[in-house]
Write a protein that holds these residues in place. Structure first.
Motif, PDB file in Angstrom:
ATOM      1  N   ALA A 102     -25.504   2.146 -38.437  1.00 44.05           N
ATOM      2  CA  ALA A 102     -26.126   2.986 -37.413  1.00 44.05           C
ATOM      3  C   ALA A 102     -25.458   4.353 -37.319  1.00 44.05           C
ATOM      4  O   ALA A 102     -26.070   5.303 -36.819  1.00 44.05           O
ATOM      5  N   ILE A 103     -24.231   4.469 -37.811  1.00 48.37           N
ATOM      6  CA  ILE A 103     -23.590   5.787 -37.866  1.00 48.37           C
ATOM      7  C   ILE A 103     -24.448   6.741 -38.693  1.00 48.37           C
ATOM      8  O   ILE A 103     -24.672   7.890 -38.321  1.00 48.37           O
ATOM      9  N   GLY A 104     -24.953   6.244 -39.817  1.00 53.25           N
ATOM     10  CA  GLY A 104     -25.821   7.046 -40.669  1.00 53.25           C
ATOM     11  C   GLY A 104     -27.193   7.267 -40.079  1.00 53.25           C
ATOM     12  O   GLY A 104     -27.759   8.366 -40.171  1.00 53.25           O
ATOM     13  N   SER A 105     -27.745   6.236 -39.442  1.00 62.34           N
ATOM     14  CA  SER A 105     -29.068   6.372 -38.824  1.00 62.34           C
ATOM     15  C   SER A 105     -29.071   7.466 -37.770  1.00 62.34           C
ATOM     16  O   SER A 105     -29.940   8.348 -37.760  1.00 62.34           O
ATOM     17  N   LEU A 106     -28.100   7.404 -36.870  1.00 62.80           N
ATOM     18  CA  LEU A 106     -28.068   8.364 -35.774  1.00 62.80           C
ATOM     19  C   LEU A 106     -27.714   9.767 -36.264  1.00 62.80           C
ATOM     20  O   LEU A 106     -28.215  10.759 -35.724  1.00 62.80           O
ATOM     21  N   ALA A 107     -26.877   9.860 -37.293  1.00 62.64           N
ATOM     22  CA  ALA A 107     -26.564  11.177 -37.868  1.00 62.64           C
ATOM     23  C   ALA A 107     -27.810  11.797 -38.486  1.00 62.64           C
ATOM     24  O   ALA A 107     -28.068  12.998 -38.336  1.00 62.64           O
ATOM     25  N   GLY A 108     -28.587  10.995 -39.176  1.00 64.27           N
ATOM     26  CA  GLY A 108     -29.825  11.498 -39.772  1.00 64.27           C
ATOM     27  C   GLY A 108     -30.826  11.926 -38.728  1.00 64.27           C
ATOM     28  O   GLY A 108     -31.484  12.971 -38.863  1.00 64.27           O
ATOM     29  N   MET A 109     -30.958  11.145 -37.656  1.00 64.96           N
ATOM     30  CA  MET A 109     -31.867  11.515 -36.580  1.00 64.96           C
ATOM     31  C   MET A 109     -31.423  12.806 -35.910  1.00 64.96           C
ATOM     32  O   MET A 109     -32.245  13.657 -35.566  1.00 64.96           O
ATOM     33  N   ALA A 110     -30.115  12.965 -35.735  1.00 63.04           N
ATOM     34  CA  ALA A 110     -29.603  14.166 -35.072  1.00 63.04           C
ATOM     35  C   ALA A 110     -29.848  15.422 -35.892  1.00 63.04           C
ATOM     36  O   ALA A 110     -30.010  16.512 -35.334  1.00 63.04           O
ATOM     37  N   GLN A 111     -29.885  15.277 -37.199  1.00 63.00           N
ATOM     38  CA  GLN A 111     -30.153  16.439 -38.043  1.00 63.00           C
ATOM     39  C   GLN A 111     -31.618  16.860 -37.968  1.00 63.00           C
ATOM     40  O   GLN A 111     -31.959  18.017 -38.212  1.00 63.00           O
ATOM     41  N   SER A 112     -32.486  15.919 -37.627  1.00 63.40           N
ATOM     42  CA  SER A 112     -33.900  16.233 -37.478  1.00 63.40           C
ATOM     43  C   SER A 112     -34.227  16.667 -36.057  1.00 63.40           C
ATOM     44  O   SER A 112     -35.040  17.557 -35.837  1.00 63.40           O
ATOM     45  N   SER A 113     -33.600  16.021 -35.077  1.00 65.56           N
ATOM     46  CA  SER A 113     -33.827  16.336 -33.670  1.00 65.56           C
ATOM     47  C   SER A 113     -32.580  15.960 -32.889  1.00 65.56           C
ATOM     48  O   SER A 113     -32.203  14.785 -32.868  1.00 65.56           O
ATOM     49  N   GLN A 114     -31.957  16.941 -32.258  1.00 63.04           N
ATOM     50  CA  GLN A 114     -30.771  16.660 -31.460  1.00 63.04           C
ATOM     51  C   GLN A 114     -31.143  16.222 -30.048  1.00 63.04           C
ATOM     52  O   GLN A 114     -30.318  16.241 -29.143  1.00 63.04           O
ATOM     53  N   ASN A 115     -32.371  15.786 -29.875  1.00 63.89           N
ATOM     54  CA  ASN A 115     -32.866  15.487 -28.538  1.00 63.89           C
ATOM     55  C   ASN A 115     -33.609  14.150 -28.536  1.00 63.89           C
ATOM     56  O   ASN A 115     -34.827  14.107 -28.462  1.00 63.89           O
ATOM     57  N   TYR A 116     -32.862  13.071 -28.678  1.00 65.29           N
ATOM     58  CA  TYR A 116     -33.467  11.746 -28.640  1.00 65.29           C
ATOM     59  C   TYR A 116     -32.565  10.816 -27.844  1.00 65.29           C
ATOM     60  O   TYR A 116     -31.360  11.043 -27.691  1.00 65.29           O
ATOM     61  N   GLY A 117     -33.159   9.759 -27.296  1.00 70.86           N
ATOM     62  CA  GLY A 117     -32.401   8.757 -26.568  1.00 70.86           C
ATOM     63  C   GLY A 117     -32.166   7.540 -27.427  1.00 70.86           C
ATOM     64  O   GLY A 117     -32.791   7.365 -28.481  1.00 70.86           O
ATOM     65  N   VAL A 118     -31.263   6.674 -26.989  1.00 73.25           N
ATOM     66  CA  VAL A 118     -30.913   5.478 -27.742  1.00 73.25           C
ATOM     67  C   VAL A 118     -30.902   4.262 -26.826  1.00 73.25           C
ATOM     68  O   VAL A 118     -30.284   4.295 -25.751  1.00 73.25           O
ATOM     69  N   ILE A 119     -31.591   3.214 -27.234  1.00 70.05           N
ATOM     70  CA  ILE A 119     -31.445   1.904 -26.603  1.00 70.05           C
ATOM     71  C   ILE A 119     -30.714   1.012 -27.588  1.00 70.05           C
ATOM     72  O   ILE A 119     -31.186   0.785 -28.711  1.00 70.05           O
ATOM     73  N   TRP A 120     -29.558   0.553 -27.177  1.00 67.95           N
ATOM     74  CA  TRP A 120     -28.662  -0.253 -28.016  1.00 67.95           C
ATOM     75  C   TRP A 120     -28.782  -1.694 -27.552  1.00 67.95           C
ATOM     76  O   TRP A 120     -28.207  -2.084 -26.550  1.00 67.95           O
ATOM     77  N   PHE A 121     -29.568  -2.473 -28.274  1.00 68.84           N
ATOM     78  CA  PHE A 121     -29.902  -3.850 -27.898  1.00 68.84           C
ATOM     79  C   PHE A 121     -28.914  -4.765 -28.607  1.00 68.84           C
ATOM     80  O   PHE A 121     -29.033  -5.018 -29.806  1.00 68.84           O
ATOM     81  N   ASP A 122     -27.924  -5.303 -27.882  1.00 66.85           N
ATOM     82  CA  ASP A 122     -26.763  -5.880 -28.553  1.00 66.85           C
ATOM     83  C   ASP A 122     -25.990  -6.760 -27.578  1.00 66.85           C
ATOM     84  O   ASP A 122     -25.994  -6.515 -26.367  1.00 66.85           O
ATOM     85  N   ALA A 123     -25.291  -7.761 -28.126  1.00 69.75           N
ATOM     86  CA  ALA A 123     -24.356  -8.534 -27.308  1.00 69.75           C
ATOM     87  C   ALA A 123     -23.085  -7.749 -27.040  1.00 69.75           C
ATOM     88  O   ALA A 123     -22.365  -8.025 -26.079  1.00 69.75           O
ATOM     89  N   HIS A 124     -22.802  -6.770 -27.899  1.00 68.18           N
ATOM     90  CA  HIS A 124     -21.546  -6.032 -27.866  1.00 68.18           C
ATOM     91  C   HIS A 124     -21.789  -4.552 -27.567  1.00 68.18           C
ATOM     92  O   HIS A 124     -22.885  -4.036 -27.799  1.00 68.18           O
ATOM     93  N   GLY A 125     -20.735  -3.870 -27.107  1.00 64.54           N
ATOM     94  CA  GLY A 125     -20.875  -2.461 -26.763  1.00 64.54           C
ATOM     95  C   GLY A 125     -20.779  -1.525 -27.943  1.00 64.54           C
ATOM     96  O   GLY A 125     -21.287  -0.411 -27.905  1.00 64.54           O
ATOM     97  N   ASP A 126     -20.075  -1.956 -29.010  1.00 61.58           N
ATOM     98  CA  ASP A 126     -19.880  -1.120 -30.213  1.00 61.58           C
ATOM     99  C   ASP A 126     -19.302   0.244 -29.856  1.00 61.58           C
ATOM    100  O   ASP A 126     -19.618   1.264 -30.476  1.00 61.58           O
ATOM    101  N   MET A 127     -18.413   0.237 -28.857  1.00 65.18           N
ATOM    102  CA  MET A 127     -17.787   1.473 -28.377  1.00 65.18           C
ATOM    103  C   MET A 127     -16.280   1.467 -28.613  1.00 65.18           C
ATOM    104  O   MET A 127     -15.529   2.142 -27.904  1.00 65.18           O
ATOM    105  N   ASN A 128     -15.820   0.711 -29.599  1.00 61.10           N
ATOM    106  CA  ASN A 128     -14.404   0.736 -29.947  1.00 61.10           C
ATOM    107  C   ASN A 128     -14.077   1.958 -30.802  1.00 61.10           C
ATOM    108  O   ASN A 128     -14.952   2.573 -31.411  1.00 61.10           O
ATOM    109  N   THR A 129     -12.796   2.265 -30.862  1.00 68.08           N
ATOM    110  CA  THR A 129     -12.267   3.277 -31.767  1.00 68.08           C
ATOM    111  C   THR A 129     -11.067   2.652 -32.482  1.00 68.08           C
ATOM    112  O   THR A 129     -10.683   1.517 -32.202  1.00 68.08           O
ATOM    113  N   ALA A 130     -10.442   3.414 -33.370  1.00 68.08           N
ATOM    114  CA  ALA A 130      -9.258   2.908 -34.059  1.00 68.08           C
ATOM    115  C   ALA A 130      -8.140   2.586 -33.078  1.00 68.08           C
ATOM    116  O   ALA A 130      -7.289   1.725 -33.348  1.00 68.08           O
ATOM    117  N   ASP A 131      -8.139   3.227 -31.921  1.00 71.31           N
ATOM    118  CA  ASP A 131      -7.103   2.998 -30.917  1.00 71.31           C
ATOM    119  C   ASP A 131      -7.337   1.743 -30.092  1.00 71.31           C
ATOM    120  O   ASP A 131      -6.410   1.207 -29.488  1.00 71.31           O
TER     121      ASP A 131
END
Length: 299
Positions: A102-131
């Motif tokens: 999804a990193i690639g999906s959202l990057a590609g969408m942003a290059q076409s339109s920087q104005n879109y919303g996201v619904i993240w349908f998931d058991a997990h938040g996927d909001m971790n970082t290396a820290d």
């Protein structure tokens, strides 16, 4: 009616358990193209992006960003394809593979339109970082990366450090979040609908609000559909199952409401793992949900 373009990304680089690289094949085998064509769409399958396998690469076992270089390369390739597909007026359906794609999906969408919303349908938040990651698996980081948090090389992918505005991002079906990850979700200001809230209020009310948030001042919605949002009773073939998830009918209702909104601009379908599945049930579930997402109804 937009033409649909299917893109396979057979990656298990971001996931700790092997097998999701076979997800695109399983979903295709379950009849995705035929199902969409029967709904009246023109569908073209663009095949799979070339993805290196773990056996082809040395891995730093202590890394907090496992297979960083390879994940980034796959995301860059997918981003370019998504940009081309959307700029030609078509709607991309990305088949994973693990959720790092999804990193690639959202990057590609942003290059076409920087104005879109996201619904993240998931058991997990996927909001971790290396820290904050307990595992180093990048499939737990794609939403954070897309919002501008995390490894600089991933965050800068596609030339934009923030692919989507947090005010237009919604998490739905959440029931497994790490404590530091929860702090980042609150800090970012993301609306998060846990399963407890879905239980109390019902999926219809939750999705009505989610769609309103994701479309508020935007040009449409990207749906990132992780099959582990579903309860394992309905989707057993996922790498990180969590009990107490979205039911069969709740899942379909959510997709039906998204279809009725007319706001869908792109979709990921990820984390189908045929090795862990029972008779390809999870891939079949994925196809059925996508059918509802693209307008299939009883009458």
């Amino acid at each position: 009616m937009k033409e649909l373009r299917i893109i396979g990304v057979p990656s298990d680089l971001g996931q700790g358990r092997r097998g999701v690289d076979m997800g695109p094949s399983a979903i295709r085998y379950a009849g995705l193209s035929t199902a969409l064509e029967q709904l009246g769409y023109t569908v073209k399958d663009l095949g799979n992006i070339n993805v290196p396998t773990p056996e082809m690469n040395e891995l730093n076992r202590n890394s907090k960003l496992r297979y960083l270089h390879e994940v980034k390369e796959v995301a860059e390739n997918l981003s370019a394809i998504i940009r081309s597909v959307t700029e030609n007026g078509h709607l991309p359906i990305v088949l994973g593979g693990d959720h790092s794609i999804a990193i690639g999906s959202l990057a590609g969408m942003a290059q076409s339109s920087q104005n879109y919303g996201v619904i993240w349908f998931d058991a997990h938040g996927d909001m971790n970082t290396a820290d904050t990651t307990p595992s180093g698996n990048i499939h737990g980081m794609p939403l954070a990366v897309s919002l501008g948090y995390g490894d600089p090389s991933l965050v800068a992918l596609g030339g934009l450090t923030q692919k989507v505005q947090a005010k237009n991002v919604v998490l739905v079906g959440i029931r497994s979040i790490d404590s530091d990850e929860a702090n980042l979700i609150r800090e970012a200001g993301i609306r998060c609908y846990t399963m407890a809230e879905i239980d109390r209020r019902g999926m219809a009310e939750v999705m009505a609000e989610a769609i309103q948030i994701a479309t508020d001042g935007t040009d449409g919605i990207h749906l990132s559909l992780d099959l582990d949002a579903l309860d394992p009773m309905f989707a057993p073939g996922v790498g990180t199952p969590v009990n107490g998830g979205v039911t069969y009918r709740e899942g379909h209702l959510a997709m039906e409401m998204l279809a009725a909104s007319g706001a869908l601009v792109s979709v990921d379908v990820v984390e189908v793992n045929p090795i862990l599945d029972d008779g390809n049930r999870t891939a079949q579930m994925a196809v059925e949900l996508v059918e509802s997402l693209f307008g299939k109804t009883v009458l």
